[in-house]
Write a protein that holds these residues in place. Structure first.
Motif, PDB file in Angstrom:
ATOM      1  N   ALA A  58       0.832  -1.205   0.000  1.00 53.33           N
ATOM      2  CA  ALA A  58       0.000   0.000   0.000  1.00 53.33           C
ATOM      3  C   ALA A  58       0.868   1.256   0.000  1.00 53.33           C
ATOM      4  O   ALA A  58       1.808   1.375   0.781  1.00 53.33           O
ATOM      5  N   MET A  59       0.526   2.203  -0.866  1.00 54.11           N
ATOM      6  CA  MET A  59       1.292   3.448  -0.951  1.00 54.11           C
ATOM      7  C   MET A  59       0.386   4.545  -1.511  1.00 54.11           C
ATOM      8  O   MET A  59      -0.522   4.265  -2.291  1.00 54.11           O
ATOM      9  N   GLY A  60       0.647   5.779  -1.115  1.00 50.82           N
ATOM     10  CA  GLY A  60      -0.093   6.924  -1.638  1.00 50.82           C
ATOM     11  C   GLY A  60      -0.982   7.615  -0.627  1.00 50.82           C
ATOM     12  O   GLY A  60      -1.638   8.608  -0.952  1.00 50.82           O
ATOM     13  N   LEU A  61      -1.010   7.125   0.603  1.00 51.64           N
ATOM     14  CA  LEU A  61      -1.904   7.692   1.612  1.00 51.64           C
ATOM     15  C   LEU A  61      -1.574   9.156   1.902  1.00 51.64           C
ATOM     16  O   LEU A  61      -2.480   9.974   2.093  1.00 51.64           O
ATOM     17  N   GLU A 112       1.263   3.281   5.026  1.00 52.97           N
ATOM     18  CA  GLU A 112       2.015   3.084   3.789  1.00 52.97           C
ATOM     19  C   GLU A 112       3.120   2.052   4.027  1.00 52.97           C
ATOM     20  O   GLU A 112       3.751   2.024   5.081  1.00 52.97           O
ATOM     21  N   ILE A 143      -3.604   6.220  -5.243  1.00 52.83           N
ATOM     22  CA  ILE A 143      -3.285   4.955  -4.579  1.00 52.83           C
ATOM     23  C   ILE A 143      -2.855   3.889  -5.585  1.00 52.83           C
ATOM     24  O   ILE A 143      -1.866   3.170  -5.378  1.00 52.83           O
ATOM     25  N   GLN A 146       0.871   4.522  -7.139  1.00 50.66           N
ATOM     26  CA  GLN A 146       1.963   4.386  -6.178  1.00 50.66           C
ATOM     27  C   GLN A 146       2.029   2.972  -5.594  1.00 50.66           C
ATOM     28  O   GLN A 146       3.117   2.460  -5.310  1.00 50.66           O
ATOM     29  N   THR A 147       0.880   2.342  -5.428  1.00 48.41           N
ATOM     30  CA  THR A 147       0.870   0.960  -4.958  1.00 48.41           C
ATOM     31  C   THR A 147       1.485   0.033  -6.003  1.00 48.41           C
ATOM     32  O   THR A 147       2.210  -0.916  -5.665  1.00 48.41           O
ATOM     33  N   TRP A 182       6.376  10.689  -7.358  1.00 49.59           N
ATOM     34  CA  TRP A 182       5.645   9.709  -6.558  1.00 49.59           C
ATOM     35  C   TRP A 182       6.251   8.314  -6.724  1.00 49.59           C
ATOM     36  O   TRP A 182       6.331   7.548  -5.758  1.00 49.59           O
ATOM     37  N   ALA A 186       7.738   5.918  -3.794  1.00 48.78           N
ATOM     38  CA  ALA A 186       7.172   4.589  -3.562  1.00 48.78           C
ATOM     39  C   ALA A 186       8.241   3.508  -3.657  1.00 48.78           C
ATOM     40  O   ALA A 186       8.266   2.564  -2.860  1.00 48.78           O
TER      41      ALA A 186
END
Length: 231
Positions: A58-61, A112, A143, A146-147, A182, A186
Motif C-alpha cells: 500500500a502506498m499513496g496515503l 504506507e 493509490i 503508487q501501490t 511519486w 514509492a
C-alpha cells in the motif's frame, strides 16, 4: 505554445475538478433525489491478484490526505462547470453543495508500506455520499499508481535479496513529472536503495544515485575516434 497547455498542471485550487464527469453528474442526481448527504462508505481493495502475485504494498496515503484536506470548489471551478452547460438541469442544491462544501468525512487506511492481500481494504472513506463519490477518482489515481510501483519494488527486493543494490531509474518513462516523484518515493519506501531523480532525492532527504548514459561514450568517441579509448 498555447497558454492553455500551462493550465494542465494540477494545483490545490483546481483539485476538485480533477475527477471524472460522472462523479459530478451522479452528485447532481443525488442532490435531486435527496441522497447527497446520506452517510456512505467506500472501500478500495483488489478482488483478486494474478497467480504468483501474492501481495500488494500500500502506498499513496500521504497524497490522499493532502488532497482531502484541500478539497473544495473555488468560485473559478464553479464558473468553469457552469460554462460547460452540462449541468443546466441540475437542482440548486447541487450548486450549494459544491459552493459550501469541503471534505468532512473520515479516512481509515493501512499505513504506507503495509502488505495487503486480495479482498483486504487498503483504504476506506466514510463520508456524505456526494463527497465520497467525487473524491473517488483522485484517490484511485493516487493509490493505484503508487501501490503499483511500491509492489514492483518490493518484489524486486524479494528476488534480488537484501545484499543487492537496487536503484529506481524510471523518471524518463513515468506518466508525468509528478508521477516520477511519486514513483521514486514509492520505490524507495518499498525497499530500493535510491533514485536517479534528483528532485525526488533532495525532497526525500537522500542522495541521488546514477551512472552515465551512452551519450558520454559517443561524445568522447567522436573526439578520440575510438570507442575503446572513450571507455
Amino acid at each position: 505554445m498555447n497558454d492553455k497547455h500551462q493550465e494542465l498542471i494540477p494545483t490545490p485550487e483546481n483539485y476538485s475538478l480533477l475527477t471524472d464527469l460522472y462523479q459530478l453528474t451522479m452528485t447532481a442526481c443525488y442532490s435531486g433525489e435527496g441522497l447527497a448527504q446520506k452517510p456512505a462508505s467506500f472501500e478500495l481493495f483488489a478482488r483478486r491478484l494474478p497467480n504468483g502475485f501474492g501481495y500488494l504494498i500500500a502506498m499513496g496515503l500521504a497524497q490522499v490526505l493532502d488532497y482531502l484536506e484541500q478539497f473544495r470548489f473555488s468560485p473559478q471551478a464553479l464558473e468553469a462547470l457552469q460554462q460547460t452547460e452540462i449541468f443546466q438541469g441540475a437542482p440548486e442544491q447541487f450548486w450549494s453543495l459544491l459552493a459550501e462544501g469541503s471534505f468532512t468525512g473520515d479516512v481509515w487506511a493501512v499505513p504506507e508500506g503495509t502488505a495487503i492481500f486480495a479482498n483486504e481494504p487498503l483504504l476506506r472513506v466514510d463520508a456524505p455520499l456526494w463527497q465520497a463519490q467525487i473524491v473517488e477518482t483522485y484517490l484511485l489515481n493516487t493509490i493505484n499508481y503508487q501501490t503499483l510501483i511500491a509492489t514492483k519494488a518490493a518484489r524486486l527486493r524479494d528476488v534480488a535479496g537484501a545484499e543487492a543494490s537496487l536503484l529506481e531509474f524510471g523518471t524518463r518513462r513515468a506518466f508525468s513529472p509528478q508521477a516520477s516523484l511519486w514513483a521514486a518515493r514509492a520505490a524507495i519506501a518499498a525497499g530500493l536503495d535510491g533514485t536517479s531523480n534528483v528532485l525526488a532525492a533532495v525532497k526525500l532527504g537522500c542522495q541521488p544515485k546514477g551512472t552515465m548514459a551512452h551519450a558520454l561514450v559517443m561524445a568522447i568517441t567522436a573526439v578520440s575516434g575510438s570507442e575503446h579509448d572513450a571507455f
